[in-house]
Design a protein around this motif. Structure first.
Motif, PDB file in Angstrom:
ATOM      1  N   UNK A   3      43.572  51.183  37.268  1.00 45.73           N
ATOM      2  CA  UNK A   3      42.113  51.230  37.176  1.00 45.73           C
ATOM      3  C   UNK A   3      41.553  52.388  37.998  1.00 45.73           C
ATOM      4  N   UNK A   4      42.095  52.554  39.185  1.00 41.77           N
ATOM      5  CA  UNK A   4      41.627  53.621  40.081  1.00 41.77           C
ATOM      6  C   UNK A   4      41.896  54.992  39.482  1.00 41.77           C
ATOM      7  N   UNK A   5      43.061  55.185  38.898  1.00 40.55           N
ATOM      8  CA  UNK A   5      43.395  56.464  38.268  1.00 40.55           C
ATOM      9  C   UNK A   5      42.453  56.777  37.107  1.00 40.55           C
ATOM     10  N   UNK A   6      41.995  55.713  36.427  1.00 39.80           N
ATOM     11  CA  UNK A   6      41.084  55.895  35.301  1.00 39.80           C
ATOM     12  C   UNK A   6      39.624  55.923  35.733  1.00 39.80           C
ATOM     13  N   UNK A   7      39.374  55.561  37.013  1.00 42.26           N
ATOM     14  CA  UNK A   7      38.009  55.566  37.536  1.00 42.26           C
ATOM     15  C   UNK A   7      37.147  54.444  36.999  1.00 42.26           C
ATOM     16  N   UNK A   8      37.768  53.328  36.633  1.00 39.47           N
ATOM     17  CA  UNK A   8      36.991  52.196  36.111  1.00 39.47           C
ATOM     18  C   UNK A   8      37.071  51.011  37.069  1.00 39.47           C
ATOM     19  N   UNK A   9      36.043  50.175  37.095  1.00 39.19           N
ATOM     20  CA  UNK A   9      36.045  49.016  38.004  1.00 39.19           C
ATOM     21  C   UNK A   9      37.004  47.932  37.539  1.00 39.19           C
ATOM     22  N   UNK A  10      37.489  47.149  38.504  1.00 39.02           N
ATOM     23  CA  UNK A  10      38.359  46.022  38.192  1.00 39.02           C
ATOM     24  C   UNK A  10      37.952  44.825  39.052  1.00 39.02           C
ATOM     25  N   UNK A  11      37.794  43.684  38.408  1.00 39.87           N
ATOM     26  CA  UNK A  11      37.472  42.444  39.116  1.00 39.87           C
ATOM     27  C   UNK A  11      38.556  41.415  38.808  1.00 39.87           C
ATOM     28  N   UNK A  12      39.169  40.872  39.843  1.00 44.34           N
ATOM     29  CA  UNK A  12      40.116  39.779  39.689  1.00 44.34           C
ATOM     30  C   UNK A  12      39.347  38.467  39.850  1.00 44.34           C
ATOM     31  N   UNK A  13      39.849  37.396  39.228  1.00 41.38           N
ATOM     32  CA  UNK A  13      39.153  36.120  39.388  1.00 41.38           C
ATOM     33  C   UNK A  13      40.100  34.940  39.326  1.00 41.38           C
ATOM     34  N   UNK A  14      39.678  33.860  39.936  1.00 43.54           N
ATOM     35  CA  UNK A  14      40.322  32.546  39.931  1.00 43.54           C
ATOM     36  C   UNK A  14      41.642  32.517  40.692  1.00 43.54           C
ATOM     37  N   UNK A  15      42.605  33.311  40.291  1.00 44.60           N
ATOM     38  CA  UNK A  15      43.901  33.349  40.954  1.00 44.60           C
ATOM     39  C   UNK A  15      43.844  34.499  41.963  1.00 44.60           C
ATOM     40  N   UNK A  16      43.820  34.130  43.238  1.00 45.40           N
ATOM     41  CA  UNK A  16      43.411  35.095  44.264  1.00 45.40           C
ATOM     42  C   UNK A  16      44.449  36.177  44.536  1.00 45.40           C
ATOM     43  N   UNK A  17      43.923  37.395  44.729  1.00 44.95           N
ATOM     44  CA  UNK A  17      44.734  38.525  45.181  1.00 44.95           C
ATOM     45  C   UNK A  17      44.396  38.779  46.647  1.00 44.95           C
ATOM     46  N   UNK A  18      45.246  39.515  47.343  1.00 45.20           N
ATOM     47  CA  UNK A  18      45.079  39.697  48.787  1.00 45.20           C
ATOM     48  C   UNK A  18      43.907  40.618  49.130  1.00 45.20           C
ATOM     49  N   UNK A  32      50.940  35.518  41.470  1.00 41.91           N
ATOM     50  CA  UNK A  32      50.165  35.440  42.709  1.00 41.91           C
ATOM     51  C   UNK A  32      51.040  35.445  43.952  1.00 41.91           C
ATOM     52  N   UNK A  33      52.344  35.410  43.787  1.00 43.74           N
ATOM     53  CA  UNK A  33      53.231  35.303  44.941  1.00 43.74           C
ATOM     54  C   UNK A  33      53.427  36.582  45.712  1.00 43.74           C
ATOM     55  N   UNK A  34      53.067  37.736  45.117  1.00 41.35           N
ATOM     56  CA  UNK A  34      53.180  39.026  45.800  1.00 41.35           C
ATOM     57  C   UNK A  34      52.068  39.936  45.303  1.00 41.35           C
ATOM     58  N   UNK A  35      51.917  41.086  45.979  1.00 37.29           N
ATOM     59  CA  UNK A  35      50.867  42.041  45.614  1.00 37.29           C
ATOM     60  C   UNK A  35      51.312  43.037  44.553  1.00 37.29           C
ATOM     61  N   UNK A  81      36.927  44.013  43.183  1.00 38.41           N
ATOM     62  CA  UNK A  81      36.376  42.799  43.802  1.00 38.41           C
ATOM     63  C   UNK A  81      37.147  41.587  43.296  1.00 38.41           C
ATOM     64  N   UNK A  82      36.896  40.464  43.931  1.00 37.27           N
ATOM     65  CA  UNK A  82      37.501  39.189  43.522  1.00 37.27           C
ATOM     66  C   UNK A  82      36.410  38.135  43.450  1.00 37.27           C
ATOM     67  N   UNK A  83      36.438  37.308  42.410  1.00 39.45           N
ATOM     68  CA  UNK A  83      35.521  36.183  42.275  1.00 39.45           C
ATOM     69  C   UNK A  83      36.363  34.912  42.149  1.00 39.45           C
ATOM     70  N   UNK A  84      36.174  33.993  43.073  1.00 41.93           N
ATOM     71  CA  UNK A  84      36.963  32.764  43.016  1.00 41.93           C
ATOM     72  C   UNK A  84      36.529  31.790  44.087  1.00 41.93           C
ATOM     73  N   UNK A  85      37.314  30.789  44.262  1.00 41.11           N
ATOM     74  CA  UNK A  85      37.018  29.753  45.244  1.00 41.11           C
ATOM     75  C   UNK A  85      37.732  30.046  46.558  1.00 41.11           C
ATOM     76  N   UNK A  86      37.414  29.263  47.569  1.00 41.49           N
ATOM     77  CA  UNK A  86      38.203  29.250  48.791  1.00 41.49           C
ATOM     78  C   UNK A  86      39.344  28.274  48.535  1.00 41.49           C
ATOM     79  N   UNK A  87      40.555  28.819  48.434  1.00 40.44           N
ATOM     80  CA  UNK A  87      41.690  28.014  47.976  1.00 40.44           C
ATOM     81  C   UNK A  87      41.881  26.732  48.777  1.00 40.44           C
ATOM     82  N   UNK A  88      41.681  26.795  50.082  1.00 37.36           N
ATOM     83  CA  UNK A  88      41.918  25.621  50.918  1.00 37.36           C
ATOM     84  C   UNK A  88      40.866  24.531  50.708  1.00 37.36           C
ATOM     85  N   UNK A  89      39.679  24.921  50.274  1.00 37.26           N
ATOM     86  CA  UNK A  89      38.571  23.967  50.171  1.00 37.26           C
ATOM     87  C   UNK A  89      38.887  22.819  49.221  1.00 37.26           C
ATOM     88  N   UNK A  90      39.539  23.122  48.103  1.00 35.30           N
ATOM     89  CA  UNK A  90      39.867  22.056  47.149  1.00 35.30           C
ATOM     90  C   UNK A  90      40.800  21.034  47.782  1.00 35.30           C
TER      91      UNK A  90
END
Length: 361
Positions: free
Chosen positions: A111-126, A98-101, A137-146
């Motif tokens: 995923x894009x080259x293959x034309x398939x969807x990708x969803x990241x979760x929990x550990x946030x990407x930029x 998670x420290x870099x992109x 897409x990304x599914x997760x929390x607002x990191x600061x809220x915790x």
């Protein structure tokens, strides 16, 4: 011993999970609909998400293949590449690094080259990673809220119980803080705001701010150097600290703040070895706070061995992920029909709320 199931043998070698035990079912073939990559199976919260998500995906009529990356980004990237090559229709990724992109961007490109969807979760990407592909897409929390909520919880507890927590009666509360991972936003914000918000609460109540137990430590936290947020790391740190900071020396650590419940468990085990937090009537209990509201933490709180935690909703996370996965498989927009969720304005990020847990459901 003969291996009757070739699929299972291959899965074991590749670090994959067979959801049906030993049968060569639809779920453990490379042609599964949804491929889910976990940063590690050993994380208690991730284990809860995994259990809930596999159930919800199957209830939605989707076949699923799971992967344990065992906290190795190299392993995870190779697993994703193999899954895509073998025809994955949808990938769901709990990114390791998670420290870099670099890692997340590489997965998006595949995923894009293959034309398939990708969803990241929990550990946030930029945002830039998510915005680089219209099927991401990304599914997760607002990191600061915790961090904010944990700070509020700690501050309210200490303000209300100041004299009880202040074991040596010096008018200050000595604390230790266990940080789960360097460079991880969740760890950074939990470490920062848990103390800052607690001190705001104490100042407002005309109480002295918290003081880190070791004045020579300018960081103000003890880091799990392996980045595993582990009970073992917290236990080892706590055991060592208690050799110098204890009741006999009249400088006992009076408060423990942990980035997650797993570390809280480790700290409590060390305290119990020294006679604290045993749950026995009359025994001294050092308040310990965590994040995740795991089943183990709930039991510790119920038994009076832990003060509180922040609920990270594993079932809610899994429900949102299952919806995005189904949308992806059906070639809809990933966030289609998700109006009940809080979604960031400028990027496809779904936010699952945290909540304070003090023992009540």
């Amino acid at each position: 011993m003969k291996i009757k199931c070739l699929c299972l043998a291959l899965a074991i070698c590749a670090g994959l999970a067979c959801l049906t035990g030993c049968g060569c079912s639809k779920e453990n073939k490379s042609g599964a609909d949804v491929h889910v990559f976990y940063y590690t199976y050993s994380d208690p919260y991730i284990s809860s998400v995994r259990s809930a998500l596999s159930k919800k995906l199957q209830e939605a009529g989707l076949s699923v293949q799971e992967y344990d990356s065992n906290n190795s980004q190299t392993t995870q990237t190779e697993q994703v590449q193999t899954a895509i090559t073998k025809g994955a229709k949808m990938i769901v990724v709990n990114i390791v690094t998670t420290g870099s992109d670099d890692a997340s961007s590489g997965i998006v490109r595949m995923a894009k080259d293959a034309g398939i969807p990708v969803v990241f979760f929990n550990r946030e990407v930029s945002d830039s990673v998510v915005n680089s592909y219209d099927k991401c897409a990304f599914v997760g929390t607002n990191a600061a809220e915790a961090g904010y909520l944990q700070g509020d919880m700690v501050g309210d507890y200490v303000a209300e119980n100041y004299d009880k927590v202040d074991l040596n009666g010096d008018g200050r509360i000595s604390y230790v803080l266990f940080m789960g991972e360097q460079g991880n936003n969740e760890a950074i914000y939990r470490t920062k705001y848990s103390v800052e918000n607690a001190n705001k609460k104490l100042t407002a109540a005309s109480k002295n701010e918290l003081v880190f137990y070791d004045s020579s430590n300018t960081d103000g936290y003890l880091l799990d150097k392996e980045g595993k947020w582990s009970a073992q790391a917290a236990n080892e740190y706590m055991t060592t600290a208690l050799t110098s900071y204890n009741a006999a020396n009249d400088n006992m650590i009076e408060l423990i703040i942990c980035n997650n419940d797993n570390m809280a468990e480790g700290a409590i085990t060390a305290l119990q070895t020294s006679g604290f937090n045993t749950g026995v009537e009359g025994a001294t209990t050092i308040p310990v706070f965590g994040v995740d509201a795991t089943d183990a933490a709930k039991e510790l709180i119920k038994a009076g061995k832990m003060a509180g935690t922040i609920k990270q909703d594993a079932d809610g996370m899994a429900t949102a992920l299952a919806k995005t996965a189904k949308n992806g498989i059906e070639e809809k927009a990933l966030l289609d029909d998700m109006n009940d969720y809080t979604i960031d304005q400028n990027t496809a990020k779904v936010r699952i709320p945290y909540g304070i847990y003090l023992g009540e459901e």
